[in-house]
Enzyme design. Structure first.
Site, PDB file in Angstrom:
ATOM      1  N   MET A  26     -36.625 -60.266 -44.817  1.00  0.00           N
ATOM      2  CA  MET A  26     -35.819 -61.404 -45.276  1.00  0.00           C
ATOM      3  C   MET A  26     -36.538 -62.710 -44.941  1.00  0.00           C
ATOM      4  O   MET A  26     -35.925 -63.785 -44.957  1.00  0.00           O
ATOM      5  CB  MET A  26     -34.427 -61.377 -44.636  1.00  0.00           C
ATOM      6  CG  MET A  26     -33.624 -60.155 -45.073  1.00  0.00           C
ATOM      7  SD  MET A  26     -31.845 -60.381 -44.991  1.00  0.00           S
ATOM      8  CE  MET A  26     -31.621 -60.760 -43.274  1.00  0.00           C
ATOM      9  N   LEU A  29     -40.743 -65.043 -40.855  1.00  0.00           N
ATOM     10  CA  LEU A  29     -41.503 -63.961 -40.225  1.00  0.00           C
ATOM     11  C   LEU A  29     -42.005 -64.342 -38.836  1.00  0.00           C
ATOM     12  O   LEU A  29     -42.382 -65.487 -38.589  1.00  0.00           O
ATOM     13  CB  LEU A  29     -42.687 -63.583 -41.120  1.00  0.00           C
ATOM     14  CG  LEU A  29     -42.312 -63.187 -42.556  1.00  0.00           C
ATOM     15  CD1 LEU A  29     -43.560 -62.784 -43.334  1.00  0.00           C
ATOM     16  CD2 LEU A  29     -41.281 -62.059 -42.577  1.00  0.00           C
ATOM     17  N   HIS A  33     -42.718 -58.847 -37.508  1.00  0.00           N
ATOM     18  CA  HIS A  33     -42.957 -58.526 -38.930  1.00  0.00           C
ATOM     19  C   HIS A  33     -44.457 -58.286 -39.179  1.00  0.00           C
ATOM     20  O   HIS A  33     -44.828 -57.384 -39.928  1.00  0.00           O
ATOM     21  CB  HIS A  33     -42.509 -59.687 -39.822  1.00  0.00           C
ATOM     22  CG  HIS A  33     -41.036 -59.954 -39.819  1.00  0.00           C
ATOM     23  ND1 HIS A  33     -40.484 -61.042 -39.210  1.00  0.00           N
ATOM     24  CD2 HIS A  33     -40.000 -59.272 -40.365  1.00  0.00           C
ATOM     25  CE1 HIS A  33     -39.171 -61.037 -39.379  1.00  0.00           C
ATOM     26  NE2 HIS A  33     -38.844 -59.971 -40.068  1.00  0.00           N
ATOM     27  N   LEU A 173     -41.205 -55.447 -31.180  1.00  0.00           N
ATOM     28  CA  LEU A 173     -42.030 -56.346 -30.370  1.00  0.00           C
ATOM     29  C   LEU A 173     -41.110 -57.225 -29.530  1.00  0.00           C
ATOM     30  O   LEU A 173     -40.031 -57.621 -30.000  1.00  0.00           O
ATOM     31  CB  LEU A 173     -42.928 -57.219 -31.253  1.00  0.00           C
ATOM     32  CG  LEU A 173     -44.399 -56.772 -31.279  1.00  0.00           C
ATOM     33  CD1 LEU A 173     -44.515 -55.384 -31.857  1.00  0.00           C
ATOM     34  CD2 LEU A 173     -45.261 -57.749 -32.043  1.00  0.00           C
ATOM     35  N   SER A 182     -36.742 -61.564 -33.048  1.00  0.00           N
ATOM     36  CA  SER A 182     -35.787 -61.576 -34.153  1.00  0.00           C
ATOM     37  C   SER A 182     -35.769 -62.972 -34.756  1.00  0.00           C
ATOM     38  O   SER A 182     -35.878 -63.965 -34.020  1.00  0.00           O
ATOM     39  CB  SER A 182     -34.388 -61.224 -33.629  1.00  0.00           C
ATOM     40  OG  SER A 182     -33.407 -61.603 -34.573  1.00  0.00           O
TER      41      SER A 182
HETATM   42  O1  PAF Z   1     -34.285 -55.756 -42.067  1.00  0.00           O
HETATM   43  C1  PAF Z   1     -34.224 -56.636 -42.942  1.00  0.00           C
HETATM   44  O2  PAF Z   1     -34.905 -57.659 -42.870  1.00  0.00           O
HETATM   45  C2  PAF Z   1     -33.297 -56.435 -44.133  1.00  0.00           C
HETATM   46  O3  PAF Z   1     -32.128 -55.791 -43.759  1.00  0.00           O
HETATM   47  C3  PAF Z   1     -33.973 -55.718 -45.310  1.00  0.00           C
HETATM   48  C4  PAF Z   1     -34.403 -54.300 -44.938  1.00  0.00           C
HETATM   49  C5  PAF Z   1     -35.203 -56.496 -45.762  1.00  0.00           C
HETATM   50  C6  PAF Z   1     -33.003 -55.616 -46.486  1.00  0.00           C
HETATM   51  O4  PAF Z   1     -32.572 -56.865 -46.902  1.00  0.00           O
END
Ligand code: PAF
Length: 281
Positions: A26, A29, A33, A173, A182
């Site tokens: 989403m 980042l 990520h 992480l 997060s």
């Molecule tokens: O984990 C996330 O960032 C979201 O739930 C996802 C898997 C991209 C779905 O929108």
């Protein structure tokens, strides 16, 4: 790295690929990520990342509107990590007609733990992930263990719909004090940020007690919830479950997972730690 905002452009670009490794996100980042992209790269296929804040998985009053949108910075991080393609549609592109046809995960996964506090959340996740899988058609898709319940929902989606996609789980992480990385950590004020690492410490205490032979799981999770509440958290749940199924653990379970979700002010944090039942980590 090529960035696409429409499904048609993405499909055209991927048409010549024999396989890809996919990292759905989403956006906003962080290093967690980036580690998922690095894990995806190990599969030897071009990495596709998606950036889409999915309205379907946010409930009324949740943080959909204020969820940080940082596309330019995200693309820089993805390019540096070696991502080949980015798909960043807007809501109208991914949902050109209202998404009234949704995927409903099994009740045991959808309405438990986070699902009990976020009705419809895992249906929203499963629906968008199925759409993204259909568009990208990856061989491999990488999801973080930080969202442990989501990972199990996706594994079950792939299993029950016979999708030819290998689901790979990336480790969480952590910051130096143990706080799980997060995007939502950015919401925390300075004193909340210091306090936030307590969630991980409480889960670690549960795991340490289990590894020392404690088997009163109720008492362990109740104590962790009590400590959090005493420190000012609003606790959604602290739970111990079978790591493979998320069902209640039995004495012969091989691996457990301690999971917690709790609020500091207006910020809801989740975390989890896996544990063997014996004295191995
Ligand atoms: O984990 C996330 O960032 C979201 O739930 C996802 C898997 C991209 C779905 O929108």
């Amino acid at each position: 790295m090529q960035v696409f905002h429409t499904a048609a452009e993405l499909r055209a670009a991927l048409a010549g690929q024999t396989g890809t490794a996919f990292v759905p996100t989403m956006g906003n980042l962080h290093a967690g990520h980036v580690s998922l992209v690095e894990l995806a790269k190990r599969h030897g296929q071009p990495v596709v990342a998606s950036i889409f804040v999915n309205p379907l998985q946010f409930g009324a009053g949740e943080d959909f509107a204020r969820y940080p949108r940082t596309l330019a910075a995200d693309c820089e991080k993805l390019a540096a990590a070696g991502c080949a393609f980015v798909f960043a549609p807007d809501v109208a592109e991914l949902y050109p007609v209202p998404q009234t046809f949704t995927v409903q995960p099994p009740d045991s996964l959808a309405n438990d733990l986070c699902g009990a506090f976020r009705p419809g959340h895992f249906s929203g996740v499963a629906t968008v992930v199925l759409k993204l899988f259909n568009l990208v058609q990856p061989r491999v898709a990488v999801f973080g263990k930080k969202d442990f319940q989501q990972l199990l929902v996706i594994r079950e989606l792939v299993r029950q719909f016979n999708l030819p996609i290998e689901i790979v789980a990336g480790n969480t992480l952590r910051e130096a004090d143990g706080l799980a990385m997060s995007s939502r950590n950015a919401y925390l004020g300075a004193s909340e940020r210091i306090q936030a690492a307590q969630l991980q410490r409480e889960l670690a205490a549960i795991v340490a007690a289990i590894q020392a032979g404690e088997r009163d799981f109720e008492a362990l999770t109740a104590a962790a919830a009590r400590h959090l509440k005493m420190a000012g958290w609003r606790v959604d749940y602290v739970a111990l479950r079978d790591a493979a199924t998320l069902q209640a653990p039995t004495p012969d379970n091989g691996r457990l997972v301690a999971l917690g979700a709790a609020w500091l002010g207006k910020t809801r944090l989740i975390d989890n730690l896996e544990s063997a039942l014996g004295n191995q980590p």
